[in-house]
Scaffold this motif. Structure first.
Motif, PDB file in Angstrom:
ATOM      1  N   THR A 132      26.800 -11.173  -8.632  1.00 32.60           N
ATOM      2  CA  THR A 132      27.213 -11.606  -9.958  1.00 32.60           C
ATOM      3  C   THR A 132      28.699 -11.926 -10.009  1.00 32.60           C
ATOM      4  OG1 THR A 132      27.293 -10.962 -12.287  1.00 32.60           O
ATOM      5  CG2 THR A 132      27.587  -9.216 -10.674  1.00 32.60           C
ATOM      6  N   LYS A 165      23.308 -13.488  -9.806  1.00 31.88           N
ATOM      7  CA  LYS A 165      23.476 -14.906 -10.109  1.00 31.88           C
ATOM      8  C   LYS A 165      22.453 -15.689  -9.316  1.00 31.88           C
ATOM      9  CE  LYS A 165      27.033 -17.080  -8.458  1.00 31.88           C
ATOM     10  NZ  LYS A 165      28.416 -17.567  -8.222  1.00 31.88           N
ATOM     11  N   ASP A 184      23.561 -14.390 -14.410  1.00 33.03           N
ATOM     12  CA  ASP A 184      24.822 -14.793 -15.048  1.00 33.03           C
ATOM     13  C   ASP A 184      24.628 -15.952 -16.023  1.00 33.03           C
ATOM     14  OD1 ASP A 184      25.847 -12.884 -13.410  1.00 33.03           O
ATOM     15  OD2 ASP A 184      27.280 -14.179 -12.381  1.00 33.03           O
TER      16      ASP A 184
END
Length: 343
Positions: A132, A165, A184
């Motif tokens: 992330t 992410k 994200d």
């Protein structure tokens, strides 16, 4: 006893012979196919008139089996097919969900948590999940908000939140063991933290009702039946598995939406923020979410105004609800908006 005639001298002169029924093994009747009659001495007779042989055997006291006679009747065959389909449909609609639900709630959470660990490990190994970009402070702030929601649920399941992410994809998902993953892209797209708390409550509903494990159990059962029915036709079997999960998934999503509305109301959060997030997800349609992050995080932004990507996001075609694993997003937006206690 039966009287059969054989070519005794090889010149075409038939020789009668009496043969006991117990000394004859007659092949099953299949439409007009040739039937074989095997005698005790090893001789084999080939009978072209299968129907006439059945009549002769019946007259001698050895009729075809009931199942064999039923197979010759197209009415019985159609009736059997209809009954079989009805029984399978009833088992699919009523028996399978009940059985999967009961089994899912009896599986120890330690087992499902181990499964979560394996799944997350594989996704990271395949580079599907990347580290992330959220700051530690932002992760801690959101985790604290999520913990407050869990604290408001009696006998809440144990959950663990992960931040990853996946490009700019805005999404969140729950695994069977209570692992909830936030991407994200979703955090950037949300108008405020309340919307993310609503998403968390939705995913908590999946964990609480053990939807993920129920889907696994149902898929396992259906895949077994499909493999048995289709044999080596794995493509058709997989298609049957995918098709079988569509309705179940929509029902689960609706149930999780109910949980999100309930928990947001209990925690005095406005469900309109969740409606705003869903509207943005619909309007941006998965396009470059890294652009204009300030506007996306601004809860006062006019999200009802079509974005430049709208024509691309929606396009001239849309997936019918019955072919989607999720309920229609506009209906969900309406539900979240209508559940708001604020004018």
């Amino acid at each position: 006893m039966l009287w059969l005639k054989f070519d005794g001298d090889g010149d075409g002169n038939p020789e009668p012979r009496r043969i006991a029924l117990s000394d004859m093994k007659v092949s099953e009747r299949f439409s007009r196919a040739t039937r074989n009659v095997q005698l005790a001495d090893g001789s084999v007779l080939e009978i072209d008139d299968a129907k006439q042989l059945s009549r002769v055997m019946a007259a001698a006291g050895k009729p075809d089996a009931s199942v064999t006679r039923w197979q010759q009747s197209w009415r019985v065959v159609i009736a059997s097919l209809v009954i079989s389909i009805a029984v399978m449909a009833a088992a699919y609609v009523w028996l399978l969900p009940v059985a999967a639900g009961q089994i899912a709630h009896s599986v120890p959470q330690s087992w499902t948590q181990a499964l979560d660990t394996v799944v997350i490990g594989q996704l990271k190994a395949q580079d599907s999940l990347q580290s992330t970009a959220l700051s530690a402070e932002e992760q801690e702030r959101l985790s604290a908000r999520f913990d407050a929601v869990v604290a408001s649920v009696p006998n809440a399941p144990k959950v663990k939140v992960y931040f990853f992410k996946m490009g700019s994809l805005p999404n969140a998902f729950a695994l069977p063991g209570g692992s909830i993953v936030f991407l994200d892209g979703l955090v950037k797209l949300a108008p405020d933290d309340d919307a993310l708390v609503g998403v968390f409550a939705h995913e908590l509903g999946h964990v609480q009702h053990r939807h993920g494990l129920q889907i696994l159990l149902r898929s396992a059962a259906i895949s077994g039946v499909a493999a048995w029915y289709f044999g080596d036709f794995t493509t058709l079997a997989n298609l049957a598995i995918v098709a079988s999960q569509l309705k179940y998934s929509r029902n689960f999503e609706t149930e999780a939406d109910d949980t999100a509305i309930e928990l947001m109301t209990i925690n005095k959060l406005d469900t309109k923020s969740l409606a705003t997030l869903f509207r943005r997800m619909r309007d941006y349609g998965g396009h470059a979410l890294d652009a204009e992050p300030e506007k996306k995080r601004d809860s006062t932004a006019d999200v009802t105004t079509p974005s430049p990507h709208d024509h691309k996001a929606k396009g001239p075609f849309s997936i019918p609800e019955f072919l989607s694993t999720h309920p229609d997003i506009d209906r969900r937006i309406e539900r979240f908006s209508a559940a708001s206690k604020k004018p």
